[in-house]
Design a protein around this motif. Structure first.
Motif, mmCIF file in Angstrom:
data_model
loop_
_atom_site.group_PDB
_atom_site.id
_atom_site.type_symbol
_atom_site.label_atom_id
_atom_site.label_comp_id
_atom_site.label_asym_id
_atom_site.label_seq_id
_atom_site.Cartn_x
_atom_site.Cartn_y
_atom_site.Cartn_z
ATOM 1 N N GLU A 124 -33.940 55.842 62.958
ATOM 2 C CA GLU A 124 -34.199 55.146 61.697
ATOM 3 C C GLU A 124 -33.240 53.976 61.514
ATOM 4 N N LEU A 125 -31.955 54.205 61.835
ATOM 5 C CA LEU A 125 -30.984 53.120 61.707
ATOM 6 C C LEU A 125 -31.297 51.980 62.671
ATOM 7 N N GLN A 126 -31.738 52.350 63.882
ATOM 8 C CA GLN A 126 -32.098 51.312 64.853
ATOM 9 C C GLN A 126 -33.265 50.483 64.321
ATOM 10 N N GLY A 127 -34.251 51.176 63.717
ATOM 11 C CA GLY A 127 -35.374 50.445 63.137
ATOM 12 C C GLY A 127 -34.921 49.544 61.992
ATOM 13 N N GLN A 128 -34.007 50.051 61.169
ATOM 14 C CA GLN A 128 -33.497 49.236 60.069
ATOM 15 C C GLN A 128 -32.721 48.036 60.582
ATOM 16 N N ILE A 129 -31.943 48.247 61.651
ATOM 17 C CA ILE A 129 -31.184 47.128 62.229
ATOM 18 C C ILE A 129 -32.128 46.065 62.768
ATOM 19 N N VAL A 130 -33.203 46.510 63.451
ATOM 20 C CA VAL A 130 -34.180 45.552 63.979
ATOM 21 C C VAL A 130 -34.828 44.782 62.827
ATOM 22 N N ALA A 131 -35.173 45.533 61.752
ATOM 23 C CA ALA A 131 -35.784 44.862 60.603
ATOM 24 C C ALA A 131 -34.818 43.883 59.952
ATOM 25 N N LEU A 132 -33.551 44.292 59.862
ATOM 26 C CA LEU A 132 -32.548 43.398 59.276
ATOM 27 C C LEU A 132 -32.337 42.158 60.136
ATOM 28 N N GLU A 133 -32.329 42.369 61.441
ATOM 29 C CA GLU A 133 -32.178 41.213 62.336
ATOM 30 C C GLU A 133 -33.353 40.259 62.180
ATOM 31 N N SER A 134 -34.564 40.815 62.064
ATOM 32 C CA SER A 134 -35.751 39.975 61.871
ATOM 33 C C SER A 134 -35.676 39.225 60.545
ATOM 34 N N GLU A 135 -35.277 39.969 59.494
ATOM 35 C CA GLU A 135 -35.149 39.338 58.178
ATOM 36 C C GLU A 135 -34.050 38.280 58.181
ATOM 37 N N HIS A 136 -32.967 38.608 58.892
ATOM 38 C CA HIS A 136 -31.870 37.642 58.990
ATOM 39 C C HIS A 136 -32.336 36.361 59.686
ATOM 40 N N ALA A 137 -33.106 36.528 60.757
ATOM 41 C CA ALA A 137 -33.620 35.353 61.468
ATOM 42 C C ALA A 137 -34.537 34.536 60.555
ATOM 43 N N ARG A 138 -35.375 35.262 59.778
ATOM 44 C CA ARG A 138 -36.271 34.558 58.872
ATOM 45 C C ARG A 138 -35.494 33.790 57.815
ATOM 46 N N LYS A 139 -34.506 34.450 57.226
ATOM 47 C CA LYS A 139 -33.720 33.781 56.190
ATOM 48 C C LYS A 139 -32.879 32.645 56.762
ATOM 49 N N GLU A 140 -32.408 32.858 57.989
ATOM 50 C CA GLU A 140 -31.648 31.771 58.620
ATOM 51 C C GLU A 140 -32.546 30.557 58.835
ATOM 52 N N ALA A 141 -33.800 30.815 59.241
ATOM 53 C CA ALA A 141 -34.743 29.703 59.404
ATOM 54 C C ALA A 141 -35.000 29.028 58.068
ATOM 55 N N GLU A 142 -35.133 29.859 57.008
ATOM 56 C CA GLU A 142 -35.326 29.276 55.678
ATOM 57 C C GLU A 142 -34.124 28.443 55.256
ATOM 58 N N LEU A 143 -32.917 28.955 55.576
ATOM 59 C CA LEU A 143 -31.704 28.218 55.229
ATOM 60 C C LEU A 143 -31.634 26.888 55.969
ATOM 61 N N VAL A 144 -31.999 26.911 57.245
ATOM 62 C CA VAL A 144 -31.996 25.670 58.029
ATOM 63 C C VAL A 144 -33.001 24.684 57.444
ATOM 64 N N ALA A 145 -34.210 25.213 57.078
ATOM 65 C CA ALA A 145 -35.214 24.336 56.474
ATOM 66 C C ALA A 145 -34.712 23.773 55.143
ATOM 67 N N ASP A 146 -34.049 24.635 54.361
ATOM 68 C CA ASP A 146 -33.499 24.161 53.085
ATOM 69 C C ASP A 146 -32.408 23.119 53.295
ATOM 70 N N ARG A 147 -31.591 23.387 54.320
ATOM 71 C CA ARG A 147 -30.537 22.410 54.626
ATOM 72 C C ARG A 147 -31.138 21.069 55.032
ATOM 73 N N ASP A 148 -32.170 21.125 55.884
ATOM 74 C CA ASP A 148 -32.812 19.861 56.292
ATOM 75 C C ASP A 148 -33.411 19.137 55.090
ATOM 76 N N ARG A 149 -33.995 19.968 54.188
ATOM 77 C CA ARG A 149 -34.574 19.348 52.996
ATOM 78 C C ARG A 149 -33.498 18.696 52.145
ATOM 79 N N LEU A 150 -32.367 19.412 52.017
ATOM 80 C CA LEU A 150 -31.272 18.851 51.228
ATOM 81 C C LEU A 150 -30.694 17.602 51.890
ATOM 82 N N LEU A 151 -30.655 17.612 53.219
ATOM 83 C CA LEU A 151 -30.160 16.421 53.913
ATOM 84 C C LEU A 151 -31.092 15.241 53.673
ATOM 85 N N ARG A 152 -32.406 15.537 53.679
ATOM 86 C CA ARG A 152 -33.351 14.453 53.393
ATOM 87 C C ARG A 152 -33.167 13.941 51.965
ATOM 88 N N LEU A 153 -32.976 14.926 51.049
ATOM 89 C CA LEU A 153 -32.726 14.520 49.662
ATOM 90 C C LEU A 153 -31.453 13.693 49.541
#
Length: 418
Positions: free
Chosen positions: A126-155
């Motif tokens: 169960e913990l391994q599954g949670q870690i995998v899910a957290l890693e996936s969520e972390h990657a998603r949020k990191e991508a969102e953060l990068v997109a937000d950063r790019d947007r802010l840089l454009r702004l």
């Protein structure tokens, strides 16, 4: 000279003294011998009768003693055999019970270990599954953060372009109104929609020897603070005697940030208006003082938004990290509990095994004791058999030994007792 009358014919004989004496002696000898024989026969009959009575009495005593001895032997043997049989059944029962308890203990131990291992494997999966899910969520949020950063840089680039176009007009606008009022007005414009739980107010606490201009703090849904900024506003029009540089205010701003427990320090400045370095937009001066930025007024709201959004993402990471740490603590606690269970079970099993060993030792001692009892019974049986042999070997000769009266009686009866 005496006369002798013949008892048959009545003839009288005259005999001399010598002849008379001889005849008298003959008569006396015959009578004595006759009487002696009669007495002897009587004595023999008496002795035989007495001998028969004595022998009968002795035989009765021997028979009675033999009967009592046989009964005692049979009774003792029966009792001991029954005791041995009971002890044998008790030993068998104890051994069976001991074997059953040992088998049950082994089964319980194996079942407990298997259950603990299964629970551990399940928890780890169960913990391994949670870690995998957290890693996936972390990657998603990191991508969102990068997109937000790019947007802010454009702004930022867009704002920079607008700033260059509106530089003259903005500089003219700032003359006659304070920079502090401008920033407060700009924040109030977006407070309701962008920062509904935020606090933006004047810093009036001078207990540390100085104070900043404004403090910004924002809170999550639970009311916990997750970002704080100490602001210092500097306008060229505020300084008429001498011109200052931005870095002249870094040390005081860092001091005020530390004193008020703020995470970031921001200098909103119109100083050095011709500096290409400060006119590029948001300037990070963390190489001089930790978490410090210098901005122009038009980047006031964008910087707050940028830091606030980054803090919210970081808050999510911190919460996830806290959750993972809590889960890791749970796993460690589970592992510790499993280890403690194994140690306690091992100690209990060792104690049970030692008690089993002690019980077996006691059983062995009981068996040894019963063996000694059995040997004693066998020895008693042997002694009884010897006594029986001695009784069988009992004779009149041995019974009359040391008894002169009985020995005399048997001798008078013509019975050899030696």
């Amino acid at each position: 000279m005496p006369d002798i009358v013949c008892p048959n014919c009545g003839t009288v004989f005259s005999v001399d003294d010598m002849t008379y004496a001889s005849i008298s002696k003959q008569v006396r000898d015959k009578e004595f011998e006759k009487e002696l024989k009669a007495q002897k026969a009587t004595a023999v009959r008496l002795i035989e009768a007495e001998k028969d009575q004595v022998i009968a009495a002795l035989q009765a005593q021997v028979n009675s003693f033999q009967t009592e001895m046989d009964l005692a032997v049979r009774k003792a043997v029966d009792v001991k055999q029954q005791e041995l049989s009971d002890k044998d059944r008790e030993i068998v029962g104890l051994q069976t019970k001991l074997d059953n308890q040992k088998q049950a203990a082994d089964a319980d131990k194996d079942a407990a270990v298997q259950l603990a291992e299964a629970q551990k494997d399940k928890a780890l999966a169960e913990l391994q599954g949670q870690i995998v899910a957290l890693e996936s969520e972390h990657a998603r949020k990191e991508a969102e953060l990068v997109a937000d950063r790019d947007r802010l840089l454009r702004l930022k680039d867009e704002e920079l372009a607008r700033y260059k176009e509106m530089k003259a007009r903005l500089s003219t606008k700032m003359v006659g109104e304070s920079l502090e009022q401008h920033c407060e007005t700009e924040f109030n414009k977006v407070r309701a929609l962008g920062f509904p739980r935020a606090l933006f107010e004047k810093d009036n606490d001078a207990r540390g020897g100085s104070k900043g201009d404004y403090v910004f703090r924002d809170y999550d849904e639970s009311g916990a603070e997750y970002i704080s900024i100490m602001f210092e506003m500097k306008n060229e029009m505020d300084e008429t005697a001498t011109k200052h540089r931005n870095e002249d205010f870094f040390k005081k701003l860092d001091h005020d940030r530390t004193e008020k427990g703020c995470e970031y320090a921001v200098l909103v400045s119109l100083l050095e208006s011709d500096s290409e370095y400060y006119n590029t937009g948001i300037v990070d001066v963390s190489h001089r003082y930790e978490k410090m930025y210098v901005i122009r007024p038009q980047f006031f709201i964008p910087l707050i938004s940028l830091l606030r959004n980054a803090a919210r993402v970081s808050l999510g990471y911190r919460q996830e990290l806290a959750t993972v740490k809590s889960q890791n603590i749970d796993v460690e606690a589970f592992s510790s509990q499993l280890k403690e269970f194994k140690e306690r079970f091992g100690r209990n099993y060792e104690l049970a095994s030692r008690r089993f060993g002690e019980a077996i030792e006691e059983i062995d001692k009981t068996i040894l004791h019963l063996q000694k009892v059995k040997e004693g019974l066998v020895s008693s049986e042997r002694n009884l058999r010897l006594a029986n042999d001695k009784a069988e070997d009992l004779t009149i000769k041995k019974l009359t030994r040391g008894n002169p009266t009985m020995m005399g009686k048997f001798r008078e009866a013509g019975i050899e007792v030696e």
